[in-house]
Design a protein around this motif. Structure first.
Motif, short mmCIF file in Angstrom:
data_model
loop_
_atom_site.label_atom_id
_atom_site.label_comp_id
_atom_site.label_asym_id
_atom_site.label_seq_id
_atom_site.Cartn_x
_atom_site.Cartn_y
_atom_site.Cartn_z
N MET A 98 -13.57 80.38 85.16
CA MET A 98 -12.91 79.09 84.97
C MET A 98 -12.18 78.65 86.23
N ASN A 99 -11.36 79.52 86.78
CA ASN A 99 -10.58 79.16 87.96
C ASN A 99 -11.47 78.80 89.15
N ARG A 100 -12.52 79.58 89.34
CA ARG A 100 -13.44 79.30 90.46
C ARG A 100 -14.12 77.95 90.28
N SER A 101 -14.58 77.65 89.08
CA SER A 101 -15.30 76.39 88.86
C SER A 101 -14.36 75.18 88.94
N ILE A 102 -13.16 75.29 88.40
CA ILE A 102 -12.20 74.18 88.46
C ILE A 102 -11.80 73.90 89.91
N ASP A 103 -11.53 74.96 90.68
CA ASP A 103 -11.19 74.77 92.09
C ASP A 103 -12.33 74.11 92.86
N ARG A 128 -4.61 77.19 78.66
CA ARG A 128 -3.95 77.90 79.77
C ARG A 128 -4.47 77.48 81.13
N PHE A 129 -5.61 76.76 81.15
CA PHE A 129 -6.16 76.22 82.39
C PHE A 129 -5.78 74.75 82.57
N ARG A 149 -12.64 70.35 91.87
CA ARG A 149 -11.57 69.57 92.50
C ARG A 149 -11.89 69.35 93.99
N SER A 168 -11.66 83.94 82.72
CA SER A 168 -10.61 83.29 83.51
C SER A 168 -11.01 83.16 84.97
N ALA A 169 -11.60 84.20 85.52
CA ALA A 169 -12.04 84.15 86.92
C ALA A 169 -13.10 83.07 87.12
N TYR A 192 -8.52 77.41 76.32
CA TYR A 192 -8.66 76.54 77.48
C TYR A 192 -7.35 75.86 77.88
#
Length: 171
Positions: free
Chosen positions: A98-103, A124-125, A106, A95-96, A122
């Motif tokens: 995923m969140n870092r890469s998506i941010d 939940r993201f 963007r 999760s960490a 996936y």
């Protein structure tokens, strides 16, 4: 029990052998025959979107994103592989990452991310199934596992049907 101290950092050249070994343990030798690997062979990773997770000095996770185009939509990404050491599953490392890469994607102006994976994980993201036959990949994929996340509103909607995926150079 106190939570793990996980650090997320950009992948470096020095991480390559540990990442390769992690991918071997997580996905086995058959990983190179998968459709996602065929796409990754067409383009270079965007190093600004490749991260590793560590507990202390031990590399316990990795995520990579590859620039692609889908039909005439530029500035898209293929997410993966995302890998976490099995002994560290369920600790929030995936999760960490995923969140870092998506941010980061963007912030860099990418419009759309696709991946081949499990919707329950996936979702939940914000990932959802790609509409049937909207995207043509260079190999077989279970349509229920082809997922997308619009980073720009309505990015996938303009594709129509049978948009082909190809590798791109990073932005």
């Amino acid at each position: 029990m106190k939570p793990l101290a996980i650090s997320i950092a950009p992948e470096t050249h020095a991480d390559q052998s540990a990442i390769n070994a992690l991918h071997e343990r997580a996905f086995g030798p058959g990983r190179f025959a998968r459709t996602a690997s065929r796409i990754r062979e067409q383009a270079a990773l965007d190093p600004r979107l490749c991260f590793v997770a560590r507990v202390g000095t031990l590399l316990v996770g990795s995520i990579r994103l590859t620039p692609i185009s889908i039909g005439n939509l530029q500035h898209c990404l293929l997410l993966g592989p995302l890998a976490v050491e099995p002994a560290f599953d369920g600790k929030g490392i995936g999760s960490a990452l995923m969140n870092r890469s998506i941010d980061a994607a963007r912030a860099l102006g990418y419009q759309l991310v696709i991946l081949i994976g499990d919707e329950p994980y996936y979702g939940r993201f914000g990932f959802r199934r790609v509409p049937f036959e909207a995207i043509d990949l260079p190999g077989p994929v279970d349509p229920a596992r082809l997922l997308h996340l619009d980073l720009a509103e309505g990015a996938l909607a303009g594709l129509g049907r049978h948009a082909r995926v190809k590798g791109e150079a990073p932005l």
